[in-house]
Design an enzyme around this catalytic site. Sequence first.
Site, PDB file in Angstrom:
ATOM      1  N   CYS A  63       0.811  -1.218   0.000  1.00 12.90           N
ATOM      2  CA  CYS A  63       0.000   0.000   0.000  1.00 12.90           C
ATOM      3  C   CYS A  63       0.843   1.265   0.000  1.00 12.90           C
ATOM      4  CB  CYS A  63      -0.988   0.009   1.151  1.00 12.90           C
ATOM      5  SG  CYS A  63      -0.273  -0.328   2.745  1.00 12.90           S
ATOM      6  N   CYS A 132      -1.612  -3.441   8.816  1.00 14.41           N
ATOM      7  CA  CYS A 132      -1.210  -2.205   9.490  1.00 14.41           C
ATOM      8  C   CYS A 132      -0.659  -2.507  10.885  1.00 14.41           C
ATOM      9  CB  CYS A 132      -2.385  -1.241   9.622  1.00 14.41           C
ATOM     10  SG  CYS A 132      -3.031  -0.721   8.039  1.00 14.41           S
TER      11      CYS A 132
END
Lengths: 162, 308
Positions: A63, A132
Amino acid sequence: MALFRGAKTVGKALTAAVDSRIIAPTASYHKNVLDHYENPRNVGSLDKDDKKVGTGLVGAPACGDVMKLQIKIDEDGKIVDAKFKTFGCGSAIASSSLATEWVKGKTVDEALTIKNTEIAKELSLPPVKLHCSMLAEDAIKAALNDYKIKNQTEPPKDNGKD
Amino acid sequence: MAASIKVLRTGSSKVVSSNRITFKSQRQTNRSWCHISIQEPTPSLAKIARPHYPVNQPTIGRSIKLLQNRLLSDQISSAMNARTLGVFRPYSVLPERALYTTPFWQHEESAASTRKCWKCGTETDPMKELFFCTCGIVQSPADQLTFFTLFNIDESFDVDLKKLGEMYKDLQKKLHPDRFSQKSETEQSLAEQQSSLLNKAYFTLLKPLTRALYLLEIHGYTIEEDNNDINPEFLMEVLELNERIGEASSEEIQEIESEISSKIQENVKQLSSAFTAEDFKKARDIAVKMRYYVNVEAKVKTFYRDRM
């Protein structure tokens, strides 16, 4: 002007349609994520050249998020301060913010036991955002590792003490 | 039938045989690859389904079960005779259909691979009648084709954007759902599917980064979330770029903007030569870097928007 007003009505109609059809099933951020996102703790930097500071810099290739996490360790091996800077999505920011909160006051060994799953649980991250929390765990590990390397190479012949 | 199924997934791979299939994933990502190969008892017939489109994990599990049942019940033997299971893409195609559909470029004398017009029942030419049957009726989207084939352009990183744009506009003119408002519900829904597939395909191929990622996907190279081999200096550079944007004045932002756009242009050049040389590993490394730069570029745009 009339045109503008027309556009506005269409906009309203659209919002209504969106409200009823899309908002409901969409997973929104959990309140804990929003809290950390809106009031991130410990944002900033520590002096990366300081021997007591360990810096972890990690990225998420899929990402394109970047996360920097720094820790300051005192003589007793306790983490006395932690700072982060994250450029990425809300979940990445929240994960790193939470990570700095959690490592503070811990010893190096304790900090190493922090698992991404705990971070994900605390923030109720959905599966697609689990990476994350992994990034935050990696950042803690990288920071601790950096500290270790710094303090290993420097005082290897530290015969005076002990 | 003692066929064995092999399921390979990039990142974590799991090989399974005969009746038992487990799908193990190390870390959950929202997109992953499924490579399926089926080995028949006779080695000469061993075939491999081409690694293809991205699929998500729950669907993989479900579809594999289905595949397994078919195998065991022999129902799939005709497809297996075609020596390939074709494209496996549970996303938009029903698993049954995905398993029976052989991509046209791998056509052998298989009955499982023909495509028939749903209305008049005649066989349609997969290339000439991609969107409409000769009877004039809109067909279901040919999801099993690559986006390149869909637009009838060469599978390459160096896409002729002008041709792509013309094809896109031309096809959208014919397939836009507005043109079907007077038609039957089936046709409306098919046109809608066709049109949205075209949008997806077009926008994927339009931008260099998404095009590169798509090409890498086709060749089985994906970017894993848990890959941390990025060099720290590069990460530092990205971090500093981000920090500079945070504190930049209007003049500085222009400087940053041109800096980033020249980096991106350089990435595009590198990608082009890597793809030409079929060096997909290298292409993937460049694409990873480019993703970071593209993110930074988006921040610059946000900066301008906020100033407006």
